[in-house]
Scaffold this motif. Sequence first.
Motif, PDB file in Angstrom:
ATOM      1  N   MET A   1       0.816  -1.150   0.000  1.00  0.00           N
ATOM      2  CA  MET A   1       0.000   0.000   0.000  1.00  0.00           C
ATOM      3  C   MET A   1       0.882   1.243   0.000  1.00  0.00           C
ATOM      4  N   VAL A   2       0.604   2.151  -0.915  1.00  0.00           N
ATOM      5  CA  VAL A   2       1.383   3.372  -1.085  1.00  0.00           C
ATOM      6  C   VAL A   2       0.410   4.554  -1.088  1.00  0.00           C
ATOM      7  N   LEU A   3       0.801   5.562  -0.373  1.00  0.00           N
ATOM      8  CA  LEU A   3       0.007   6.796  -0.342  1.00  0.00           C
ATOM      9  C   LEU A   3       0.796   7.900  -1.019  1.00  0.00           C
ATOM     10  N   SER A   4       0.124   8.659  -1.767  1.00  0.00           N
ATOM     11  CA  SER A   4       0.747   9.794  -2.428  1.00  0.00           C
ATOM     12  C   SER A   4      -0.013  11.050  -1.978  1.00  0.00           C
ATOM     13  N   VAL A   5       0.730  12.014  -1.463  1.00  0.00           N
ATOM     14  CA  VAL A   5       0.113  13.246  -0.965  1.00  0.00           C
ATOM     15  C   VAL A   5       0.681  14.418  -1.755  1.00  0.00           C
ATOM     16  N   LYS A   6      -0.209  15.224  -2.260  1.00  0.00           N
ATOM     17  CA  LYS A   6       0.205  16.422  -2.975  1.00  0.00           C
ATOM     18  C   LYS A   6      -0.328  17.609  -2.185  1.00  0.00           C
ATOM     19  N   ILE A   7       0.587  18.490  -1.757  1.00  0.00           N
ATOM     20  CA  ILE A   7       0.201  19.644  -0.951  1.00  0.00           C
ATOM     21  C   ILE A   7       0.289  20.891  -1.818  1.00  0.00           C
ATOM     22  N   LYS A   8      -0.783  21.633  -1.844  1.00  0.00           N
ATOM     23  CA  LYS A   8      -0.796  22.906  -2.552  1.00  0.00           C
ATOM     24  C   LYS A   8      -0.589  24.013  -1.530  1.00  0.00           C
ATOM     25  N   ASN A   9       0.230  24.964  -1.915  1.00  0.00           N
ATOM     26  CA  ASN A   9       0.411  26.122  -1.031  1.00  0.00           C
ATOM     27  C   ASN A   9       0.544  27.394  -1.866  1.00  0.00           C
ATOM     28  N   ASN A  10       0.491  28.488  -1.200  1.00  0.00           N
ATOM     29  CA  ASN A  10       0.586  29.769  -1.889  1.00  0.00           C
ATOM     30  C   ASN A  10       1.902  30.476  -1.545  1.00  0.00           C
ATOM     31  N   SER A  11       2.950  29.693  -1.397  1.00  0.00           N
ATOM     32  CA  SER A  11       4.234  30.254  -0.993  1.00  0.00           C
ATOM     33  C   SER A  11       4.773  31.273  -2.002  1.00  0.00           C
ATOM     34  N   LYS A  12       4.516  31.080  -3.289  1.00  0.00           N
ATOM     35  CA  LYS A  12       4.998  32.044  -4.294  1.00  0.00           C
ATOM     36  C   LYS A  12       4.286  33.382  -4.129  1.00  0.00           C
ATOM     37  N   ALA A  13       2.997  33.346  -3.875  1.00  0.00           N
ATOM     38  CA  ALA A  13       2.239  34.587  -3.670  1.00  0.00           C
ATOM     39  C   ALA A  13       2.708  35.295  -2.398  1.00  0.00           C
ATOM     40  N   ILE A  14       2.951  34.529  -1.363  1.00  0.00           N
ATOM     41  CA  ILE A  14       3.426  35.110  -0.102  1.00  0.00           C
ATOM     42  C   ILE A  14       4.812  35.720  -0.303  1.00  0.00           C
ATOM     43  N   GLU A  15       5.668  35.010  -0.993  1.00  0.00           N
ATOM     44  CA  GLU A  15       7.015  35.512  -1.269  1.00  0.00           C
ATOM     45  C   GLU A  15       6.948  36.825  -2.054  1.00  0.00           C
ATOM     46  N   LYS A  16       6.046  36.890  -3.009  1.00  0.00           N
ATOM     47  CA  LYS A  16       5.878  38.088  -3.818  1.00  0.00           C
ATOM     48  C   LYS A  16       5.442  39.271  -2.948  1.00  0.00           C
ATOM     49  N   ARG A  17       4.501  39.022  -2.034  1.00  0.00           N
ATOM     50  CA  ARG A  17       4.031  40.080  -1.135  1.00  0.00           C
ATOM     51  C   ARG A  17       5.149  40.586  -0.234  1.00  0.00           C
ATOM     52  N   PHE A  18       5.966  39.654   0.300  1.00  0.00           N
ATOM     53  CA  PHE A  18       7.059  40.063   1.168  1.00  0.00           C
ATOM     54  C   PHE A  18       8.119  40.852   0.406  1.00  0.00           C
ATOM     55  N   LYS A  19       8.371  40.496  -0.830  1.00  0.00           N
ATOM     56  CA  LYS A  19       9.326  41.260  -1.630  1.00  0.00           C
ATOM     57  C   LYS A  19       8.808  42.674  -1.889  1.00  0.00           C
ATOM     58  N   ARG A  20       7.496  42.773  -2.136  1.00  0.00           N
ATOM     59  CA  ARG A  20       6.895  44.089  -2.347  1.00  0.00           C
ATOM     60  C   ARG A  20       7.012  44.924  -1.071  1.00  0.00           C
ATOM     61  N   LEU A  21       6.774  44.305   0.074  1.00  0.00           N
ATOM     62  CA  LEU A  21       6.891  44.993   1.355  1.00  0.00           C
ATOM     63  C   LEU A  21       8.337  45.429   1.597  1.00  0.00           C
ATOM     64  N   GLU A  22       9.272  44.550   1.265  1.00  0.00           N
ATOM     65  CA  GLU A  22      10.685  44.852   1.450  1.00  0.00           C
ATOM     66  C   GLU A  22      11.094  46.100   0.662  1.00  0.00           C
ATOM     67  N   LYS A  23      10.557  46.249  -0.537  1.00  0.00           N
ATOM     68  CA  LYS A  23      10.864  47.430  -1.353  1.00  0.00           C
ATOM     69  C   LYS A  23      10.223  48.688  -0.774  1.00  0.00           C
ATOM     70  N   LYS A  24       9.022  48.549  -0.228  1.00  0.00           N
ATOM     71  CA  LYS A  24       8.275  49.687   0.300  1.00  0.00           C
ATOM     72  C   LYS A  24       8.754  50.148   1.671  1.00  0.00           C
ATOM     73  N   PHE A  25       9.347  49.263   2.431  1.00  0.00           N
ATOM     74  CA  PHE A  25       9.632  49.525   3.840  1.00  0.00           C
ATOM     75  C   PHE A  25      10.445  50.800   4.092  1.00  0.00           C
ATOM     76  N   PRO A  26      11.550  51.054   3.386  1.00  0.00           N
ATOM     77  CA  PRO A  26      12.300  52.299   3.649  1.00  0.00           C
ATOM     78  C   PRO A  26      11.455  53.559   3.431  1.00  0.00           C
ATOM     79  N   LYS A  27      10.609  53.552   2.416  1.00  0.00           N
ATOM     80  CA  LYS A  27       9.748  54.712   2.169  1.00  0.00           C
ATOM     81  C   LYS A  27       8.707  54.859   3.272  1.00  0.00           C
TER      82      LYS A  27
END
Length: 159
Positions: A1-27
């Motif tokens: 018996m073998v189980l296969s689990v596929k996990i979906k996440n939104n890590s790319k969207a979160i990473e994009k938001r943090f990069k946007r915040l990083e650029k905005k932070f000094p301003k």
Amino acid sequence: MVLSVKIKNNSKAIEKRFKRLEKKFPKLIDKGILQGGFQLLDIIRTKTQKGIDFRDRKFAPYSDSYLEKLQREGKRTNVDLFDTGRMLGALTPSPRSVKKSGKNKITVGFSNSQMIQRALFNQVLNEPKREFFGFNDRTEKIISKQFNRFIKQEIEKTL
């Protein structure tokens, strides 16, 4: 018996938001610090109009001869450093009065050299001194709290 689990996440969207915040932070920091400068300017003006110095103590009273002069001219006699209105009028929330002066620093000052001399007279040279231009720990905490609130709101908007 073998189980296969596929996990979906939104890590790319979160990473994009943090990069946007990083650029905005000094301003955001600069904007928050400037707002703090404008708030300090307003606190100084308000306290002075109420006749209290930056340490929350009442100004020393005017001399009897000066009080007589004010009464003859029909001006207010409460100690609020307001004669013609020009000195406090030179403390306006403008780029000339509140300037960025370094990393995470602002300078608050008068926009008119004549009014700088008047303020110097009231603050330092005159006897009794009426120290209105400054801030105490309580004022610093108020401005700091407002700054933190502003940054938190802006971060929440971005995320």
